[in-house]
Design a protein around this motif. Sequence first.
Motif, PDB file in Angstrom:
ATOM      1  N   GLU A 110       0.838  -1.197   0.000  1.00  0.00           N
ATOM      2  CA  GLU A 110       0.000   0.000   0.000  1.00  0.00           C
ATOM      3  C   GLU A 110       0.879   1.255   0.000  1.00  0.00           C
ATOM      4  O   GLU A 110       1.970   1.267   0.563  1.00  0.00           O
ATOM      5  N   GLU A 111       0.354   2.327  -0.625  1.00  0.00           N
ATOM      6  CA  GLU A 111       1.119   3.569  -0.711  1.00  0.00           C
ATOM      7  C   GLU A 111       0.856   4.479   0.479  1.00  0.00           C
ATOM      8  O   GLU A 111      -0.185   4.412   1.120  1.00  0.00           O
ATOM      9  N   THR A 112       1.833   5.313   0.748  1.00  0.00           N
ATOM     10  CA  THR A 112       1.660   6.460   1.631  1.00  0.00           C
ATOM     11  C   THR A 112       2.206   7.663   0.874  1.00  0.00           C
ATOM     12  O   THR A 112       2.713   7.520  -0.239  1.00  0.00           O
ATOM     13  N   SER A 113       2.090   8.844   1.434  1.00  0.00           N
ATOM     14  CA  SER A 113       2.561  10.032   0.723  1.00  0.00           C
ATOM     15  C   SER A 113       3.391  10.903   1.646  1.00  0.00           C
ATOM     16  O   SER A 113       3.279  10.824   2.877  1.00  0.00           O
ATOM     17  N   LEU A 144      14.854  -5.110  -0.737  1.00  0.00           N
ATOM     18  CA  LEU A 144      13.613  -4.348  -0.812  1.00  0.00           C
ATOM     19  C   LEU A 144      13.928  -2.947  -1.333  1.00  0.00           C
ATOM     20  O   LEU A 144      15.057  -2.480  -1.236  1.00  0.00           O
ATOM     21  N   ARG A 145      12.912  -2.275  -1.852  1.00  0.00           N
ATOM     22  CA  ARG A 145      13.120  -0.907  -2.326  1.00  0.00           C
ATOM     23  C   ARG A 145      11.838  -0.102  -2.189  1.00  0.00           C
ATOM     24  O   ARG A 145      10.740  -0.663  -2.028  1.00  0.00           O
ATOM     25  N   THR A 153       4.306   6.702  -2.169  1.00  0.00           N
ATOM     26  CA  THR A 153       5.500   5.877  -1.961  1.00  0.00           C
ATOM     27  C   THR A 153       5.092   4.568  -1.311  1.00  0.00           C
ATOM     28  O   THR A 153       4.314   4.554  -0.357  1.00  0.00           O
ATOM     29  N   ARG A 154       5.635   3.477  -1.826  1.00  0.00           N
ATOM     30  CA  ARG A 154       5.339   2.178  -1.235  1.00  0.00           C
ATOM     31  C   ARG A 154       6.595   1.319  -1.214  1.00  0.00           C
ATOM     32  O   ARG A 154       7.525   1.531  -1.999  1.00  0.00           O
ATOM     33  N   LEU A 155       6.607   0.362  -0.306  1.00  0.00           N
ATOM     34  CA  LEU A 155       7.722  -0.570  -0.186  1.00  0.00           C
ATOM     35  C   LEU A 155       7.370  -1.838  -0.947  1.00  0.00           C
ATOM     36  O   LEU A 155       6.297  -2.410  -0.746  1.00  0.00           O
TER      37      LEU A 155
END
Length: 677
Positions: A110-113, A144-145, A153-155
């Motif tokens: 999942e993304e965060t900002s 991981l990136r 932004t997501r991992l």
Amino acid sequence: MKALSAREYQILHFLLERRDFVPVKEIASHMNWSEKTIYRELNALEHNLDTRGIRLERKPGTGIALALTQEQTMELRSTQCIPGKKVVTTLSVEARRIKILTNLLYDSPEETSINKLSEEYFIGKASIVNDLKAIEERIEPFHLRLEKSQLGTRLIGSEIDIRKAMASLIHELVSEDRRQEQEQEHQSRIDGNTLGELIEHFGYDPVKGIQCILEETEQQLGYTIGDPYYINMLTHLLICIRRLKSGKVIRLADGISEHPVTDPTVHSIAKAMANRIREQYGLELPSEEIYFIYQYLISSGMSVPSLNHELSGLMDKACPESKVMVKELIQTVSGMIRRDLTKDEQLYKGLIIHFKPMLNRLKYNISINNPLLEDIRKEYAEIFSLVRLGMLPIAQACGLNSFSDDEISYLVLYFQASIEKSSKKKRVILVCSTGIGTSHLLKNRINRTFPEWEVVDVISASWFKRMEDWTDIDLIISTVKLEHQDLPVVYVSALLNDTDVSLIKAKFNEEKLNQHQNKVFSFPLLGAYVHPSCLQIETNTKAPFAEGTASRLKLFTSILKHVGANMENRAFAEAKLNNHLSVFLIRSDVNVNPVVGFNIVQGETANSKLEIVIAFSKDEPITELLIEIQSLLMCRRMYEQIKRVTTPMELVGILQSKHDQEEDHDGYNQDYQRTVD
């Protein structure tokens, strides 16, 4: 306890995190409230906590702290996250980055900002950008990136790597807790710091639920899982459940190996665990997840109450590969310390039982953490390096670059225990005047003061002159003057006072020191196998501990050319003995021209480095060569001479000459420490 106000909750949260006395002034500064407000809120909080049997402890001049039992701490940790109560606390940069990373891992993909994170932590966007850069470096070793797009932004990475990073983060936080506060006695098999972190991450009920499942599993296995492996398994299952609830499942595409099931009984127990998880949490585990649990089970060591117990059943299950490796390791370490440990059955059995799950961990790429790692590395630095060097052939045989420090540290404990046990067993002769009462008094006091010693005999001074066989006698303790040049003698009073005891201990320390002083070292194998074409010298003017990668690569190429091989698919096992000395091993069935090469990085003391590369076949004397390399650590003058050579012939000349420690007068530990530091 009735619902807390927002301020009461923030104070409770703050005190729970600090776990120590905090001055009211510091609380006020942290919350940005007046001290008067803090006192008022503390009175209200104290009343609410009192209804739950929890009290605030006040210490004049020191501050306020929560007086909690371990159960109360766990309960508060599990209930403090009250819905609708947003706690705004001032975090350090490191703590903020850990929280951001934790959420990225748990919520992946999942993304965060940046905007969302900036608002959540009340800091500028530039700081969040720097945090994300630091997090990218932190997750890189786990493959991981961070992926950045217009959505946020997501991992991203494989599910296995995400779970490994989550487990590593939890272990890191536990280790930090241990450094910040003194370890307290605990009755359970899992210490309070670890339990607290797990409850904070996963909640009280899930932790207790998985502990119950593990207890049932141990009953089915028929043995108790060792504590560090138990914690590893508990952490894995909690992460597994959390990720499964989010729909994140391990698949073969994630990189889980399709190894065959070698132990059907353990695999059936893994299935039973999956059934219990389904019943308790309503989660259906696919076959890949069950196999992953199976990997953890067969990679977990068992808790053995005593190596004196009947262990034939366990020994029968040991694979022949483990037995060969253990014998070679004991033989190598024995040669390095110049003390025969090969007859120590407890050492052999302990290592055999440890090796099988260790090899499974390597096979399935499962990491284990040793909470005592730093203490072991500090207290037993000498044996730590020797065991690492002794494990070099095993690492190469297993296709590894090296063993982790955590794995090495567990092996060190076995060897240190064996060394201490063999050191304590002393055979002594007591020499007294003709008085029988005096003789018995001295013998009784020696037995009480040194219970591990064996008093072989108590003899008179006249009988002492007639004795000819002193085989296996370590020390003579006498109340009368003697003439004996071959064995150490300590003169004491019949009452054996504190001064006498100090003299006896000093004599043993002196003898131990003399064993290593004036010792002559020779290096016939290093001298015989070194080849002029396999020497690289590089001058380092950069930062301390620069890699010297270019010269090392040239050396590897020269060595492989010498043995008639190429770089493709060549595994190099490494043993980094300290910041200045590393040993590499290339071992193959096809090495027809065995050779030893040297990569010397010259510079200031802090910048210099010596790397030894060995290319041997299985038939070459690798054990004897490793013993010579360990002797190099002891012979400081030769070590320094090698680091200053300028030509291959100069190196060969140094290796083919004999060296001693006569002028050092430092003894083994001091000389070794100079090389390590």
